[in-house]
Write an enzyme that holds these catalytic residues in place. Structure first.
Site, PDB file in Angstrom:
ATOM      1  N   CYS A 129       0.846  -1.192   0.000  1.00 14.29           N
ATOM      2  CA  CYS A 129       0.000   0.000   0.000  1.00 14.29           C
ATOM      3  C   CYS A 129       0.886   1.248   0.000  1.00 14.29           C
ATOM      4  CB  CYS A 129      -0.900   0.006   1.231  1.00 14.29           C
ATOM      5  SG  CYS A 129      -2.034   1.427   1.274  1.00 14.29           S
ATOM      6  N   ASP A 133       0.430   3.753   1.723  1.00 15.25           N
ATOM      7  CA  ASP A 133       0.386   4.328   3.076  1.00 15.25           C
ATOM      8  C   ASP A 133       1.798   4.636   3.590  1.00 15.25           C
ATOM      9  OD1 ASP A 133       0.208   4.449   6.058  1.00 15.25           O
ATOM     10  OD2 ASP A 133      -1.899   3.991   5.662  1.00 15.25           O
ATOM     11  N   HIS A 167      -2.201  -4.039   4.969  1.00 19.62           N
ATOM     12  CA  HIS A 167      -2.010  -3.628   6.365  1.00 19.62           C
ATOM     13  C   HIS A 167      -3.349  -3.312   7.015  1.00 19.62           C
ATOM     14  CE1 HIS A 167      -2.633   0.814   5.901  1.00 19.62           C
ATOM     15  NE2 HIS A 167      -2.393   0.500   4.650  1.00 19.62           N
ATOM     16  N   ARG A 172       2.982   4.795   6.356  1.00 22.77           N
ATOM     17  CA  ARG A 172       3.424   4.069   7.552  1.00 22.77           C
ATOM     18  C   ARG A 172       3.888   2.644   7.257  1.00 22.77           C
ATOM     19  NH1 ARG A 172      -2.233   5.065  10.342  1.00 22.77           N
ATOM     20  NH2 ARG A 172      -2.740   4.485   8.196  1.00 22.77           N
ATOM     21  N   CYS A 208      -6.172  -0.093   6.872  1.00 21.99           N
ATOM     22  CA  CYS A 208      -5.947   0.496   5.544  1.00 21.99           C
ATOM     23  C   CYS A 208      -7.132   1.396   5.168  1.00 21.99           C
ATOM     24  CB  CYS A 208      -5.775  -0.614   4.511  1.00 21.99           C
ATOM     25  SG  CYS A 208      -5.417   0.011   2.852  1.00 21.99           S
TER      26      CYS A 208
HETATM   27 CO    CO Z   1      -3.436   1.179   3.007  1.00 27.16          CO
END
Ligand code: CO
Length: 221
Positions: free
Chosen positions: A53, A55, A109, A57, A112
């Site tokens: 992803c 993302d 994750h 993090r 998400c």
């Molecule tokens: Co995500």
């Protein structure tokens, strides 16, 4: 002018700060290994393709304690794997046929935002069409998903299923099937990362040949 971006702990990241950070990282890295960049610039032979992803993090190298040169990376919102994504297919083709990676990991994750948006019914914008792919994952697993009442667990399970279906989609590409038919050493895996613990869970759906594929996805060369 520098745009200040507030991170979650309110530490201001500035545009200039990124460049200063780069210089500091180079200095630290050279202190550890004066030949680091000389060696890396000679070429790459990463054994792993990471499909994760976007993302902020979930950075592939940091969470697996690996270094530049170790992992070839493709990231998109909610680590979606579709057979019409030329970006993903190009990354997959290059990593399998040129880099000869040994492992392909689709890593979702928990928590998400993309998966949560797909679970909801609010329009967000263009991305709704991208996240429609995750609604398809829900539809495929509707019987199981409809039995889960707790919204957090529901989200977590869809994250897991999205990673599993993503890995299955990787396995059913002509790219991976041709590599397997040619006897290339290549395994495909689905993982899920926890933002809360930092730990990765292996979904245990790994495949290293086409025997596990449903007959409808098996292709003759
Ligand atoms: Co995500």
């Amino acid at each position: 002018m520098c745009a200040k971006i507030e991170t979650q702990d309110n530490k201001a990241i500035t545009y200039e700060g990124l460049l200063e950070g780069n210089k500091a990282w180079v200095a630290d890295t050279l202190k550890e290994d004066p030949e680091f960049f000389n060696k890396l610039s000679a070429g790459q032979a990463p054994p792993v393709l990471w499909i994760g992803c976007s993302d902020s993090r979930v950075p592939a190298n940091q969470i697996t304690n690996t270094m530049p040169g170790d992992i070839f990376v493709h990231r998109n919102i909610a680590n979606v794997v579709t057979h019409t994504d030329m970006n993903l297919l190009s990354v997959l083709d290059y990593s399998v046929n040129v880099l000869k990676v040994k492992h392909i990991i689709v890593c979702g994750h928990y928590g998400c935002g993309g998966v949560n948006a797909a679970l909801g019914d609010k329009q967000v914008g263009l991305i709704d069409n991208w996240l429609r792919n995750i609604k398809d994952v829900y539809r495929i697993h509707e019987r199981e998903m409809s039995t889960i009442k707790d919204p957090v667990r529901k989200s977590e399970r869809l994250v897991e299923l999205n990673a599993i279906e993503g890995a299955a989609n990787v396995m059913s590409t002509s790219i991976v099937q041709n590599a397997w038919a040619a006897g290339q050493e290549l395994s495909v895996h689905a993982w899920v990362y926890s933002l809360k613990t930092g730990l990765i869970t292996d979904m245990k759906v790994s495949a290293s040949n086409s025997e596990d594929l449903s007959p409808v996805f098996k292709m003759q060369a």
